[in-house]
Enzyme design. Structure first.
Site, PDB file in Angstrom:
ATOM      1  N   TYR A  82      10.153  -2.994 -12.652  1.00  0.00           N
ATOM      2  CA  TYR A  82      11.043  -2.429 -11.403  1.00  0.00           C
ATOM      3  C   TYR A  82      12.345  -2.844 -12.040  1.00  0.00           C
ATOM      4  O   TYR A  82      12.738  -3.410 -11.950  1.00  0.00           O
ATOM      5  CB  TYR A  82      10.855  -2.820 -10.074  1.00  0.00           C
ATOM      6  N   HIS A 123      -0.007  -6.730 -12.611  1.00  0.00           N
ATOM      7  CA  HIS A 123       0.256  -5.528 -11.933  1.00  0.00           C
ATOM      8  C   HIS A 123      -1.820  -4.244 -12.683  1.00  0.00           C
ATOM      9  O   HIS A 123      -1.021  -3.630 -12.006  1.00  0.00           O
ATOM     10  CB  HIS A 123       1.576  -5.265 -12.364  1.00  0.00           C
ATOM     11  N   SER A 179       2.922   0.889  -0.731  1.00  0.00           N
ATOM     12  CA  SER A 179       3.203   2.196   0.117  1.00  0.00           C
ATOM     13  C   SER A 179       2.457   2.637   1.060  1.00  0.00           C
ATOM     14  O   SER A 179       2.317   3.895   0.906  1.00  0.00           O
ATOM     15  CB  SER A 179       3.128   3.697  -1.245  1.00  0.00           C
ATOM     16  N   PRO A 180       2.551   1.493   1.698  1.00  0.00           N
ATOM     17  CA  PRO A 180       1.709   1.702   2.679  1.00  0.00           C
ATOM     18  C   PRO A 180       1.861   2.683   4.283  1.00  0.00           C
ATOM     19  O   PRO A 180       1.723   3.486   5.091  1.00  0.00           O
ATOM     20  CB  PRO A 180       2.032   0.437   3.668  1.00  0.00           C
ATOM     21  N   LEU A 181       3.026   3.381   3.813  1.00  0.00           N
ATOM     22  CA  LEU A 181       3.707   4.854   4.406  1.00  0.00           C
ATOM     23  C   LEU A 181       3.203   6.194   3.340  1.00  0.00           C
ATOM     24  O   LEU A 181       4.282   6.920   3.566  1.00  0.00           O
ATOM     25  CB  LEU A 181       5.315   4.273   5.043  1.00  0.00           C
ATOM     26  N   GLY A 182       2.423   5.915   2.796  1.00  0.00           N
ATOM     27  CA  GLY A 182       2.332   7.246   1.389  1.00  0.00           C
ATOM     28  C   GLY A 182       3.308   7.574   1.537  1.00  0.00           C
ATOM     29  O   GLY A 182       3.493   8.806   1.124  1.00  0.00           O
ATOM     30  N   PHE A 190       5.469  10.279   3.434  1.00  0.00           N
ATOM     31  CA  PHE A 190       4.583  11.251   3.171  1.00  0.00           C
ATOM     32  C   PHE A 190       4.685  11.125   5.187  1.00  0.00           C
ATOM     33  O   PHE A 190       4.667  11.536   6.081  1.00  0.00           O
ATOM     34  CB  PHE A 190       3.561  11.384   2.851  1.00  0.00           C
TER      35      PHE A 190
END
Length: 381
Positions: free
Chosen positions: A101, A171, A250-253, A256
């Site tokens: 990152y 990773h 990415s637990p919230l897509g 989206f």
């Protein structure tokens, strides 16, 4: 897109300004909601979760975009420090970064942000991409050669301003390096006190078994959310079998599930979501059915789609710890408030029954990115 206006159309009167579409969904209305935000510290510190033997807050903070957002904008560094410190003040003890990152820059931001309370938190970071250690330049492919890992860790310690990494992930699995050699290197670093726990990200199932045989894995990190439930097939059952914690990225897509993406969304150059077929014009209209379900339940529960999404993850297993990322203070506070959202067993049954009628169209990642997931390390000769 203005997420608060989106909620107004769902029946909630939430005031606010336009917010970045990839960040988590912010809620700032009503005295009871504000009280919930103010109570975050006690909520998170009183209910720890375990990843293997590592104890952390039930919701962590992903800092991936704090050096550059999906839209390629550069966030304010002082404000990123402020978000990190406020998250800690409200009970977050689990912070997730990676060498890739930035590259390198996010680790520097995190190290600067947590310096005053370093010994009270868990820092997770990741190695494995082929990155020049002197310049930070991305080179082709992966690199988990033992000597390279050791050099990467030395750089991480300097950037993070610390003497040890609490949780170090590979990773992506390197198809050129036996996992036994990788874990052997990690064991050396553990003996030196430079690494305390280790994990894998997006690994193949057999690689997990082989690695765990060499030294117990603390956590596996994979994409997992209401939008992408792939880990339920093999990885989550394997974690349960072996006693490994699970960390959804990415637990919230990628925004989206907050309602920030719809058929009218257009993506900036460099925004990876523009290359994901689940968000393509031919698929997103169908997939909006999931967002509509969340919006309906957010009205019923007087909360937000993002909080329902995170609460659903927390309800799956007691050893699941999501790490939603954000560059917005309000979004961070809303995310950690999800730990207080409760559904009855009947409500979860009803929600899941409705959820299971929805079929997501399209692939989660571009093929050239997906090729790095579910990889099995070569056998040791």
């Amino acid at each position: 897109m203005n997420r608060r206006n989106l909620l107004k159309t769902a029946g909630l009167a939430i005031a606010g300004s336009a917010l970045m579409p990839f960040d988590t969904f912010a809620k700032t209305s009503s005295e009871s909601e504000n009280q919930l935000l103010n109570d975050n510290s006690s909520l998170l510190t009183s209910k720890k979760r375990k990843l293997g033997k590592l104890e952390v807050s039930p919701i962590g903070l992903g800092v991936q975009n704090m050096s550059r957002t999906y839209q390629t904008t550069i966030p304010s560094r002082p404000e990123m420090h402020n978000i990190i410190r406020t998250a800690f003040d409200k009970g977050v003890t689990f912070f997730d970064a990676a060498e890739a990152y930035g590259p390198h820059e996010v680790e520097r931001i995190l190290g600067e942000g947590v310096a005053s309370f370093r010994d009270k938190i868990t820092i997770a970071t990741k190695y494995g991409w082929n990155i020049d250690q002197a310049t930070g330049k991305r080179l082709p492919g992966l690199n988990s050669q033992p000597e390279h890992i050791k050099k990467v860790v030395e750089g991480m310690l300097k950037r993070l301003k610390t003497d040890r990494i609490d949780l170090l992930y590979q990773h992506r699995v390197d198809p050129q390096v036996p996992i036994e050699d990788v874990v052997g290197t990690i064991k050396d670093l553990i003996k030196e006190g430079k690494v305390l726990h280790y994990g894998l990200s997006e690994p193949g199932v057999q690689t997990v078994r082989r690695a765990h045989k060499e030294h117990p894995i603390t956590a596996i990190q994979n994409e997992y959310s209401l939008l992408w439930r792939g880990p339920e097939k093999a990885i989550i059952p394997l974690c349960q079998e072996l006693g490994i914690g699970f960390v959804p990225w990415s637990p919230l897509g990628v925004g989206f599930l907050t309602g920030a993406i719809d058929e009218n969304t257009r993506y900036a150059p460099g925004d990876i979501r523009g290359n994901e077929t689940r968000f393509s014009q031919e698929n997103i209209a169908n997939n909006m059915e999931l967002v509509n379900l969340l919006k309906k339940w957010s009205v019923q529960k007087q909360t937000t789609p993002a909080q329902i999404s995170l609460a659903w993850l927390l309800a799956q297993k007691p050893w699941i710890v999501p790490i939603p990322g954000t560059t917005q203070m309000a979004h961070m506070q809303e995310n950690i408030s999800a730990n207080a959202l409760k559904f009855t067993s009947n409500e979860w049954q009803e929600f899941n029954s409705q959820l299971n009628t929805i079929q997501i169209s399209g692939e989660r990642l571009p093929a050239f990115v997906q090729a790095f997931s579910d990889v099995e390390a070569p056998l040791k000769k």
